[in-house]
Design a protein around this motif. Structure first.
Motif, PDB file in Angstrom:
ATOM      1  N   ALA A  92     105.798  -3.927  81.441  1.00 48.13           N
ATOM      2  CA  ALA A  92     105.631  -4.055  83.120  1.00 48.13           C
ATOM      3  C   ALA A  92     105.984  -5.766  83.395  1.00 48.13           C
ATOM      4  N   ARG A  93     105.342  -6.505  82.387  1.00 52.43           N
ATOM      5  CA  ARG A  93     105.451  -7.926  82.616  1.00 52.43           C
ATOM      6  C   ARG A  93     106.977  -8.376  82.522  1.00 52.43           C
TER       7      ARG A  93
ATOM      8  N   ALA B 223     105.151  -1.517  86.795  1.00 54.46           N
ATOM      9  CA  ALA B 223     105.822  -2.493  87.744  1.00 54.46           C
ATOM     10  C   ALA B 223     107.225  -1.650  88.519  1.00 54.46           C
ATOM     11  N   ALA B 224     107.805  -0.705  88.012  1.00 54.99           N
ATOM     12  CA  ALA B 224     108.691  -0.022  88.630  1.00 54.99           C
ATOM     13  C   ALA B 224     108.136   0.447  89.892  1.00 54.99           C
TER      14      ALA B 224
ATOM     15  N   LEU C 237     112.905  -8.651  87.603  1.00 57.26           N
ATOM     16  CA  LEU C 237     113.282  -8.538  89.107  1.00 57.26           C
ATOM     17  C   LEU C 237     113.055  -9.939  89.871  1.00 57.26           C
TER      18      LEU C 237
ATOM     19  N   PHE D  93     107.081  -1.684  92.577  1.00 51.16           N
ATOM     20  CA  PHE D  93     108.085  -1.992  93.460  1.00 51.16           C
ATOM     21  C   PHE D  93     108.807  -1.256  94.346  1.00 51.16           C
TER      22      PHE D  93
ATOM     23  N   VAL E 287     120.264  -3.088  89.508  1.00 50.23           N
ATOM     24  CA  VAL E 287     118.819  -2.763  88.615  1.00 50.23           C
ATOM     25  C   VAL E 287     119.057  -3.559  87.309  1.00 50.23           C
ATOM     26  N   PRO E 288     118.137  -4.401  87.002  1.00 50.29           N
ATOM     27  CA  PRO E 288     118.134  -5.632  85.568  1.00 50.29           C
ATOM     28  C   PRO E 288     118.251  -4.378  84.354  1.00 50.29           C
TER      29      PRO E 288
ATOM     30  N   LEU F  82     109.757  -6.337  83.319  1.00 48.93           N
ATOM     31  CA  LEU F  82     110.342  -6.041  84.447  1.00 48.93           C
ATOM     32  C   LEU F  82     109.867  -6.880  85.636  1.00 48.93           C
ATOM     33  N   CYS F  83     108.582  -7.204  85.875  1.00 47.89           N
ATOM     34  CA  CYS F  83     108.377  -7.884  86.902  1.00 47.89           C
ATOM     35  C   CYS F  83     109.162  -9.399  86.746  1.00 47.89           C
TER      36      CYS F  83
ATOM     37  N   VAL G  33     115.675   1.643  90.346  1.00 48.48           N
ATOM     38  CA  VAL G  33     114.696   0.776  89.377  1.00 48.48           C
ATOM     39  C   VAL G  33     113.702   1.822  88.800  1.00 48.48           C
TER      40      VAL G  33
END
Lengths: 212, 212, 212, 212
Positions: C53-54, D130-131, C60, D134, C41-42, C56-57, D118
């Motif tokens: 959200a950007r 985003a999570a 990932l 995913f 997990v980042p 996390l995208c 995540v």
């Protein structure tokens, strides 16, 4: 081996039971092997005195609580497996209900190491009653899952016609006791955490010798 | 495949042995695969010189003790599995006693990586005698567990009537030696840790070639 | 199912093969599942901009090399398993030699994740040639272990009389190529690490489609 | 049990299916057991107030999101296994295509814990959409892999002649819906991450009860 005359569903039922057992054996085998990851090499650091054979002996000996926790968890999973084994010898065909009752039991088996680790960390602290109750509480759930699985396994259409009725009756009697015994031990844990842990482990030794 | 005329208990016995073997195979398979987690990528950090192909070659080569420990543990578990295998070919029916004797053997198999890691960390330090004695001590227990399992497996009602008596006698003779050989090696470890490790590994190569 | 007239050794041989396959399946299944532990997990920390959200995208997406390494290792182990499978369909009886040839193959299978992790860490650095040669070198050993196992498996007394001679010849031809192909790729790795990795992965796709 | 008159390929086909199932059962069993590693003992440190039974109770209770994530992942893998099981009851013989379609499904099964982790880390943050996308995106791929496997499994030469046509039709209908249902849920995730997670889990409960 089913004859050609047998219906496909009965053949499928036979295979399903084999796969439930294989899947469960995998889970038990893995759960019991993962326990060994909890044994840690003692690390030497400056300020701990001199690095000598004597120091290493003492450091290894000082880890006795984790050896004990390992042995207790190993015994628990091994005895659980033995009972799972005896229980599935009674089963003829499979069903969704059996798969999910078995799944619930496996869920509670794979998580045994979690309350064990909680006890190992907090048994010598003021939080011991909570740790012991958490540990025994898991056993209440585990014993209840066994009772549910036995109920489903001995239902009509699932129970093998070859299963000795005496065995079924004996298992029903002893499994029905389980949740109550652990619930009583949970009350003990509130007053004496160490006694509760000892009773729980003693019960597993007892289950190990009870006729299946 | 049992005929309809056979007693349920004998059928159950057959299935029990299959599940003990499946469960044990699972434990061996995971225990042997978990060993690979001990191999670590060498990490580069500033102050270690220049990050180059030459540096990485040297860093990978410098990890030879962990490759050796990995190979020795792998060999130990593989040979153990081979013997477990040969031993269960003699067994006809199962019992609680067999399940627990087998469980004791598995307990000592899954923990092999622990003394191995202790040796890997302390063999080059003054604590080496203690580390080597801990490692060989585990082997004393493992060899004793094999002796116990053989005793239970060849008892009346468990031993297969098809088991060749010559094989049984040969296994009994060689397994009875095991604990004494390792106990003697433990004494060696006190004076020469490295020699004791070499003898232990040599014994595994010997067990690998001994006729089953 | 052997008739009563069959010798015990032949019955034992049948069971031995089943257990070698079960043990190997366990190792393969575990090795392939452990790969997923390499996906991380980042983690967000202050100074990485705003947690959105950007972000996390992008975080990932930035992990694509580890997804690729995961997919490549997964493919390698899956194709290896497929070949192991095809190879054991040719085998009639078991032997110590078969168990150890198989053990050598499993040793090299369980360690695949190690050179893969080395490549993942150093492919974008000046140490890339060494990392790629280490990775391809493991494949040389793996292909050689397959050749050894095929040699043992198709020896007299081990090969099934029902094994189609054409299949055996075809496997012998294609397996004999393996070590040389990878050795040549190892030379490529010295000059162009990325090309060597691409060739190695391409070869696995090739092995996946080669008739067994 | 095949008679002597049967062709070797048909016997091999039977054994191949058994090994695919055994291998898959192993992967499912380890994937489901590995989930338990995500449960962590709460650690006490100075500045967290007083170490007491009350503190430990609260600390254990505060971990409810990880218990929930564990239970959801466990349910997902268990239901997936149940369907894998039902699907392979339809299969008569094996093939390379079946092995790779199955491999793709297993790849997506072993990685379920990654998007789950995540979501567990980012569901309470601005990165939640985003999570969740995913997480649901993984389910789109998983449902698609099931559709591919069903297509391959019910192809000519693979489908068992004993498979009830009604079952096959029903599975084809319900599996074709899967990817679309999850894709729609992915759109929901963009606006309401928590609702999307709830719908996804609800769908698994639905798949658990849908007739196989």
């Amino acid at each position: 081996m089913p004859s050609e005359a047998e219906a496909p569903s009965s053949r499928g039922g036979e295979r399903e039971t084999a796969r439930i057992e294989a899947f469960s054996d995998g889970v038990y085998a893995f759960a019991i092997t993962l326990l060994a990851l909890e044994l840690h090499v003692p690390h030497f650091s400056e300020g701990k005195g001199e690095l000598s054979a004597r120091w290493l002996c003492q450091a290894l000996a000082a880890e006795w609580p984790s050896y004990l926790a390992f042995a207790a968890s190993f015994l628990t999973i091994l005895v659980t497996w033995t009972h799972h084994h005896a229980l599935f010898r009674l089963v003829q065909t499979s069903s969704r209900r059996l798969q999910f009752a078995n799944g619930l039991l496996l869920l509670l088996t794979t998580t045994i190491s979690f309350p064990t680790a909680v006890v190992a960390e907090y048994l010598q602290t003021p939080a011991a009653p909570a740790a012991a109750m958490f540990y025994v509480g898991q056993q209440v759930l585990l014993a209840s899952a066994f009772l549910v699985l036995l109920h489903v396994a001995t239902g009509p259409g699932t129970l093998s016609p070859e299963a000795p009725p005496e065995s079924v009756r004996r298992m029903k009697r002893s499994y029905a006791l389980g949740p109550w015994l652990y619930a009583a031990t949970m009350a003990v844990a509130f007053f004496s955490p160490k006694l509760a842990i000892a009773i729980t482990t003693g019960l597993w030794v007892f289950w190990a010798f009870v006729p299946p």
